[in-house]
Design a protein around this motif. Sequence first.
Motif, PDB file in Angstrom:
ATOM      1  N   LEU A 296       0.880  -1.216   0.009  1.00 42.07           N
ATOM      2  CA  LEU A 296       0.127   0.026   0.067  1.00 42.07           C
ATOM      3  C   LEU A 296       0.928   1.325   0.066  1.00 42.07           C
ATOM      4  N   LYS A 297       1.974   1.263   1.021  1.00 40.51           N
ATOM      5  CA  LYS A 297       2.948   2.247   0.707  1.00 40.51           C
ATOM      6  C   LYS A 297       3.543   2.678  -0.594  1.00 40.51           C
ATOM      7  N   PHE A 310      -0.667  12.710   4.218  1.00 36.83           N
ATOM      8  CA  PHE A 310      -0.775  11.622   5.260  1.00 36.83           C
ATOM      9  C   PHE A 310       0.526  10.931   5.274  1.00 36.83           C
ATOM     10  N   TYR A 311       1.121  10.491   6.522  1.00 38.27           N
ATOM     11  CA  TYR A 311       2.262   9.703   6.605  1.00 38.27           C
ATOM     12  C   TYR A 311       1.806   8.319   6.146  1.00 38.27           C
ATOM     13  N   ALA A 316      -1.594   3.522   5.285  1.00 38.18           N
ATOM     14  CA  ALA A 316      -1.587   2.108   4.733  1.00 38.18           C
ATOM     15  C   ALA A 316      -2.170   1.436   5.833  1.00 38.18           C
ATOM     16  N   ILE A 317      -2.091   1.561   7.380  1.00 37.95           N
ATOM     17  CA  ILE A 317      -2.491   0.954   8.333  1.00 37.95           C
ATOM     18  C   ILE A 317      -3.991   1.147   8.505  1.00 37.95           C
ATOM     19  N   ASN A 322      -9.533  -1.139   7.241  1.00 38.15           N
ATOM     20  CA  ASN A 322     -11.094  -0.756   6.695  1.00 38.15           C
ATOM     21  C   ASN A 322     -11.799   0.300   7.458  1.00 38.15           C
ATOM     22  N   ASP A 323     -10.863   1.335   7.927  1.00 33.36           N
ATOM     23  CA  ASP A 323     -11.482   2.676   8.483  1.00 33.36           C
ATOM     24  C   ASP A 323     -12.350   3.216   7.702  1.00 33.36           C
ATOM     25  N   LYS A 324     -13.726   3.265   7.796  1.00 32.16           N
ATOM     26  CA  LYS A 324     -14.579   3.739   6.822  1.00 32.16           C
ATOM     27  C   LYS A 324     -14.374   5.317   6.404  1.00 32.16           C
ATOM     28  N   SER A 325     -14.407   5.860   7.496  1.00 32.07           N
ATOM     29  CA  SER A 325     -14.222   7.669   7.493  1.00 32.07           C
ATOM     30  C   SER A 325     -12.924   7.918   6.844  1.00 32.07           C
ATOM     31  N   PHE A 326     -11.764   7.115   7.251  1.00 31.27           N
ATOM     32  CA  PHE A 326     -10.686   7.169   6.396  1.00 31.27           C
ATOM     33  C   PHE A 326     -10.649   7.177   4.806  1.00 31.27           C
ATOM     34  N   SER A 327     -11.100   6.013   4.486  1.00 34.28           N
ATOM     35  CA  SER A 327     -11.492   5.661   3.105  1.00 34.28           C
ATOM     36  C   SER A 327     -12.077   6.558   2.442  1.00 34.28           C
ATOM     37  N   GLU A 328     -13.354   7.068   3.143  1.00 33.30           N
ATOM     38  CA  GLU A 328     -13.914   8.338   2.488  1.00 33.30           C
ATOM     39  C   GLU A 328     -12.991   9.357   2.380  1.00 33.30           C
TER      40      GLU A 328
END
Length: 828
Positions: A296-297, A310-311, A316-317, A322-328
């Motif tokens: 992913l990196k 983003f770092y 990647a983590i 599968n963090d929804k708000s992050f993916s959004e």
Amino acid sequence: MVTQARTTYLSDLQNSEIGIITKVIGHGAFRKRITEMGFVKGKSVKVIKNAPLQDPIEYEIMDSHVSLRRSEARLIEVVSTDNSNAIRESKFNGTITDDTISKIVAEKSRTINVALVGNPNSGKTTLFNYATGKHERVGNYGGVTIDTKEAHLKQDGYTINVTDLPGTYSISEYSPEELFVRRHITEEMPDVVVNIIDSSNLERNLFLTSQLMDMNIKVVIALNMYDELEDKGDKFNHAELGKIIGIPIVTTVASKGEGIKELFSKIIDVYEDRDPVSRHAHINYGANIEDAVKHLKTEIKKNKLIYDQFYSRYAAIKLIENDKSFSEQIAQYPNSHELLSLAQKEISILEEEYKEKSETVIADAKYGFISGVLKETYQQEPVNRRQRSHAIDMILTHKIWGFPVFIFFLWIMFQLTFSLGSYPMDWIDAGVGLLSGFLKNILPEGSLRNLLIDGIFGGVGGVIVFLPNILILFFCISLMEDTGYMARAAFIMDKLMHKIGLHGKSFIPLIMGFGCNVPAVMATRTLENRKDRILTMLILPFMSCSARLPVYVLLISAFFPNNQGFVLLSIYIIGIALAILVALLFKKIFFAKQDVPFVMELPPYRIPTLRNTTIHMWNKSLQYLTKMGTVILTASILIWALGHFPRDTKYSKDYNALSKQISANVSLQDSEKKIQLAQIDIAKESERMQKSYIGQLGHLIVPVIQPLGWDWKIGVSIITGLAAKEIVVGSMGVLYQSDMAADENSVNLKDKLQQQVFTDGPRIGEKVFSPLVAYSLMLFILIYFPCVAVIAAIKKEANWKWATFTMIYTTVLAWFIAFAVYQIGNLF
Ligand code: GDP
Ligand code: MG
């Protein structure tokens, strides 16, 4: 003072303006790139082209031209030399010296933004208050708002802005608090994050730390409640832990102010990059996850926009979790599609491998890491305080004894609330009466007097009398929270609550609901899961709040003189039963497929301080009071106006002439005259009310309320009860012609209700009230539209859709139940 000047960012500078860099806020790849370009502290930058809508902006730095996006320039703090010019002109009146500017630059870069994060009850607010000299609320159970407190302090020539964030166990996305804290860290980008850890619960507290480690930010740990750890006799090599995780640790006892100075000097060291311990350490998540991170990196690095923001390891983590708000958030960026689909692919590989959600896999790895480092650094004394807590818990959370003990505590709480509270309640009641009597005497007759006395005093005054009860109730609740008993209560109730699809913690807002539904709705914030929160809010109105009590008391004393206690209890119990049924139903309809496992933690028992508990109580009450002051005030005025206008009423009789007639009648005694005059006034007022807007409204809804056996006056009273249910009593007082001037009106009103007959309609001449009507009316009052303030609270905590839904479903349900009870009762 120069430090007082507002922070300027590079993006704020105008064409040809020159700024000197005081701080670069960004992190990760952005910081690296920008540093390489020469954007470092103390360098001057000149704006070449910055048109309002232009992006990127062109700058000159170290004789070369570079362009930065506006969003990037926003991350660079500067001091404009024009600013310094302004200062120079007012103060020195000479040429600007490099000295002046460098002084300003030095001061500016000596401003550190610090955010406090940590688990609830780890002592954040205590530390914040001590460090900044503020007096914010301490304690974190019910109704603590999701907002930030900011204050600054000075130390060693630095200005440190401290922000107190809400307490969270994690910064995933289970609750709005968590998301809020995460956003604060990634968007406000504080220079240093202070992670406050409760020493008596290292394992759980370090979970949040492990998430901060992923983020590649500067962190300092305040190892708080160190006194408790020492008392227990535990051995903890925290310096070693700090080295392993790359985060300097300072021990503190926030409640006594110990270690706070040291903490802030550590913060300064870390900010200035001169702390030997501070470094960015990775948690090793094991070969499979690390592989996924690597893939992913690589993909992230291809997307410069994301890479800058983003770092990459953190991103990647988060994607793997599968963090929804992050993916959004990521999906907002152009070309993020490939990254997101790669993430999905990696997740399914991992989940295939572990037979578990990727999120769980990462959390497990974190806990594994934590227990590993604790094994190396922490030695627990076998006989410790937690065991003492265990001993108390043997009784308080005992399978059988837990319940009677709990019910006993509740009984004491209600007993105190109502019996102790009734004294100050009477005083306030008398005070409000005196004041409005006084105003009645000194103010000239007219709309203003009317507004003050009937509208404002009648409405808000009626609510204020409950303040003592509310204060006592909140004091008891705060006491239970501060000692740690509330968590036990939730624990005891957990099993039962699960049966109706709720969480043990929901029980606390439900109990608070008996006092007032408004703070109870706010207290649902302590639930981690949004669906639990909404479900709890939806059934809360059935917990009969203290505002409904006056109505019950009136009707019960009038129509059930022989079984008062029993009838009252039956209303409360019907409320609870309805709550259970509705919860079961709504769970099926709205939240069918969801069950988030939740750990119920039991904090150690603490002896509360009177000061903390009082502050805690006061904050809860304040929220209640402001709601009352705003919503109830507005509604009272509105209802008053509807009852007061129009002014040009056409009366059926000439009341004035009647009054004159009586006054002139010599055959009557003075006392007799007075009574008759008063009766005429009341008859006039009643007719005026009937013809006012609200009276018209009452007549309008007659078709709807006729099946319930009501007359239009009940209809009007019910409408006025929308603002607050205790207003129903006042409205009945006016409409049923009781003498409102004297205070023994409740006796009068009771009699009036018993005698009341229909004045129009098909049942003219028949008695309006019977025990059956009174009972179905009480049920209606219990169930229908909670009150404006509660709806406002639900709108704030959930959204307007749920608020509207609550309004409608409660009222419809109330109608059907009142209808069923009245009609079925009539058969017998
Ligand atoms: P927050 O939820 O993180 O804001 O925590 P609070 O500041 O509200 O503190 C929770 C409770 O812990 C309060 O009763 C404090 O008085 C108590 N407390 C805070 N710091 C310490 C400490 O260092 N030692 C001890 N023994 N108690 C503390
Ligand atoms: Mg707090």
